[in-house]
Scaffold this active site. Structure first.
Site, short mmCIF file in Angstrom:
data_model
loop_
_atom_site.label_atom_id
_atom_site.label_comp_id
_atom_site.label_asym_id
_atom_site.label_seq_id
_atom_site.Cartn_x
_atom_site.Cartn_y
_atom_site.Cartn_z
N SER A 109 1.22 -1.76 -3.01
CA SER A 109 1.64 -0.80 -4.04
C SER A 109 2.43 -1.53 -5.10
O SER A 109 3.47 -2.14 -4.81
CB SER A 109 2.50 0.29 -3.43
OG SER A 109 3.21 0.95 -4.46
N HIS A 119 -2.90 -0.51 -5.05
CA HIS A 119 -2.46 0.89 -5.06
C HIS A 119 -1.55 1.13 -6.26
O HIS A 119 -0.53 0.46 -6.43
CB HIS A 119 -1.71 1.15 -3.75
CG HIS A 119 -1.26 2.56 -3.54
ND1 HIS A 119 -2.07 3.54 -3.02
CD2 HIS A 119 -0.06 3.14 -3.76
CE1 HIS A 119 -1.39 4.67 -2.92
NE2 HIS A 119 -0.16 4.46 -3.38
N ASP A 164 0.75 3.75 -8.30
CA ASP A 164 1.49 5.00 -8.16
C ASP A 164 1.80 5.59 -9.53
O ASP A 164 2.68 5.11 -10.25
CB ASP A 164 2.80 4.74 -7.41
CG ASP A 164 2.56 4.47 -5.94
OD1 ASP A 164 1.98 5.34 -5.27
OD2 ASP A 164 2.93 3.38 -5.48
N MET A 221 3.44 8.49 -11.46
CA MET A 221 4.46 9.53 -11.22
C MET A 221 4.87 10.14 -12.55
O MET A 221 5.08 9.40 -13.52
CB MET A 221 5.69 8.92 -10.56
CG MET A 221 5.40 8.22 -9.25
SD MET A 221 6.95 7.65 -8.51
CE MET A 221 6.31 6.88 -7.01
N HIS A 235 -2.98 6.65 -6.97
CA HIS A 235 -2.26 7.70 -6.25
C HIS A 235 -1.51 8.52 -7.28
O HIS A 235 -0.49 8.08 -7.83
CB HIS A 235 -1.29 7.05 -5.24
CG HIS A 235 -0.45 8.03 -4.49
ND1 HIS A 235 0.65 7.65 -3.75
CD2 HIS A 235 -0.55 9.37 -4.33
CE1 HIS A 235 1.20 8.72 -3.20
NE2 HIS A 235 0.50 9.78 -3.54
N MET A 254 0.89 11.21 -8.37
CA MET A 254 1.99 12.10 -7.99
C MET A 254 2.38 12.87 -9.24
O MET A 254 3.42 12.61 -9.86
CB MET A 254 3.15 11.27 -7.42
CG MET A 254 2.86 10.81 -5.98
SD MET A 254 3.86 9.40 -5.49
CE MET A 254 2.89 8.09 -6.21
N MET A 296 1.18 11.04 3.68
CA MET A 296 2.41 10.38 3.22
C MET A 296 3.35 10.22 4.41
O MET A 296 3.65 11.18 5.12
CB MET A 296 3.10 11.21 2.14
CG MET A 296 2.40 11.23 0.80
SD MET A 296 2.14 9.61 0.04
CE MET A 296 3.81 8.99 -0.11
N GLY A 316 7.87 9.31 -4.13
CA GLY A 316 8.79 9.15 -5.25
C GLY A 316 9.35 7.74 -5.39
O GLY A 316 9.49 7.23 -6.49
N ASP A 356 1.03 5.88 3.58
CA ASP A 356 1.77 5.34 2.44
C ASP A 356 3.25 5.65 2.60
O ASP A 356 3.65 6.81 2.63
CB ASP A 356 1.21 5.98 1.16
CG ASP A 356 1.87 5.49 -0.11
OD1 ASP A 356 2.69 4.55 -0.04
OD2 ASP A 356 1.56 6.06 -1.18
N GLY A 357 4.03 4.57 2.71
CA GLY A 357 5.47 4.73 2.75
C GLY A 357 6.09 4.13 3.99
O GLY A 357 5.80 4.55 5.11
N GLY A 358 6.91 3.11 3.81
CA GLY A 358 7.65 2.53 4.92
C GLY A 358 6.81 1.70 5.88
O GLY A 358 7.25 1.41 7.00
N SER A 401 7.12 -2.59 -0.70
CA SER A 401 8.20 -3.56 -0.54
C SER A 401 7.86 -4.64 0.47
O SER A 401 8.24 -5.80 0.30
CB SER A 401 9.51 -2.86 -0.17
OG SER A 401 9.30 -1.86 0.78
C1 DX5 Z 1 6.01 6.28 -2.75
C2 DX5 Z 1 4.74 5.60 -3.15
C3 DX5 Z 1 4.41 4.41 -2.36
C4 DX5 Z 1 5.45 3.32 -2.38
C5 DX5 Z 1 5.45 2.70 -1.03
O1 DX5 Z 1 6.05 7.53 -3.32
O2 DX5 Z 1 3.64 6.50 -3.07
O3 DX5 Z 1 3.12 3.90 -2.67
O4 DX5 Z 1 5.22 2.32 -3.33
O5 DX5 Z 1 6.46 1.74 -0.98
P1 DX5 Z 1 6.98 1.12 0.38
O6 DX5 Z 1 5.82 0.45 1.02
O7 DX5 Z 1 8.05 0.19 -0.09
O8 DX5 Z 1 7.51 2.26 1.20
ZN ZN Z 2 1.60 5.65 -3.24
#
Ligand code: DX5
Ligand code: ZN
Length: 223
Positions: free
Chosen positions: A8, A31, A33, A35, A64, A66, A135, A140, A173-175, A196
């Site tokens: 991402s 990916h 994002d 937003m 993606h 949002m 998710m 966000g 997606d996320g963490g 990250s």
């Molecule tokens: C959060 C995004 C993710 C984000 C994930 O809303 O949709 O794609 O970049 O980041 P990590 O992998 O650091 O949780």
């Molecule tokens: Zn995402």
């Protein structure tokens, strides 16, 4: 299906996308994002920047969205020639029609659900989609910790996809990081967004390979 890793770019240097893309050449897709500051409390970029990213990226783009009003705002992204466009179920009034329009524009259609949203409406017509995104954090921001309770939905989606023998990607997606990707894959996810975890690595392509190897191990141990 073999595991795919989608870094991402939310965690990338926004002033240097071209060189940041070059640093993740081992990715399966990138990916992106989008937003809008309304659907989520953060603002990134919109159509003109994604258009330019499409021109300089050497990998397929996984968009993606949002954003609110997906029914009227999502289609121009599919028209850019990206690999997939994923919108949020919470932001669409007619997700099956929207998915069909995205497909007609030549992109794969994905649907995303936030941690608090049930999968049932999506599962009622799974065939409409090419990808389901569960998710694993509140959308966000990057750098959050995976919410364990979301893995039940990953298992639920994986079971339905297998039961109906569908060729649908199951994305999380996320963490996602080295410490949990094997376990998440063992719940049936096959497509992993990692922000990250990839961008903080000294060697980002090595990190992508490590994540993919662990994910494939996990997929073979599906619970
Ligand atoms: C959060 C995004 C993710 C984000 C994930 O809303 O949709 O794609 O970049 O980041 P990590 O992998 O650091 O949780
Ligand atoms: Zn995402």
């Amino acid at each position: 299906m073999p595991a795919h890793i989608h870094p991402s770019i939310l965690s990338a240097d926004f002033a240097n996308f071209e060189s940041e893309f070059a640093s993740i050449s081992g990715a399966d897709s990138i990916h992106i994002d989008v937003m809008d500051g309304h659907f989520v409390p953060n603002l990134t970029f919109g159509l003109p920047m994604v258009k330019r990213m499409r021109e300089v990226a050497t990998k397929p783009l996984d968009i993606h969205l949002m954003i609110d009003r997906a029914d009227s705002e999502a289609l121009p992204y599919a028209d850019l020639g990206v690999e997939s466009v994923t919108f949020h179920a919470e932001a669409s009034n007619d997700m099956f029609t929207l998915a069909s329009k995205i497909r007609s524009a030549g992109a794969k259609a994905g649907v995303a659900v936030k941690p608090g949203t049930s999968l049932n409406i999506v599962l009622s017509n799974l065939e409409a989609f090419d990808m389901v995104l569960v998710m694993t954090v509140e959308p966000g921001f990057g750098g959050q910790s995976l919410i364990e309770s979301t893995l039940e939905k990953v298992s639920q989606a994986a079971e339905e996809i297998a039961k109906r023998s569908l060729e649908i990607r199951l994305q999380v997606d996320g963490g996602i990081d080295l410490s949990n990707i094997l376990r998440v894959a063992s719940h049936g996810a096959d497509t992993f967004v990692a922000g990250s975890s990839v961008f903080s690595a000294n060697d980002r392509n090595e990190r992508i390979d490590d994540l993919r190897r662990l994910a494939n191990q996990g997929l073979h141990r599906t619970l």
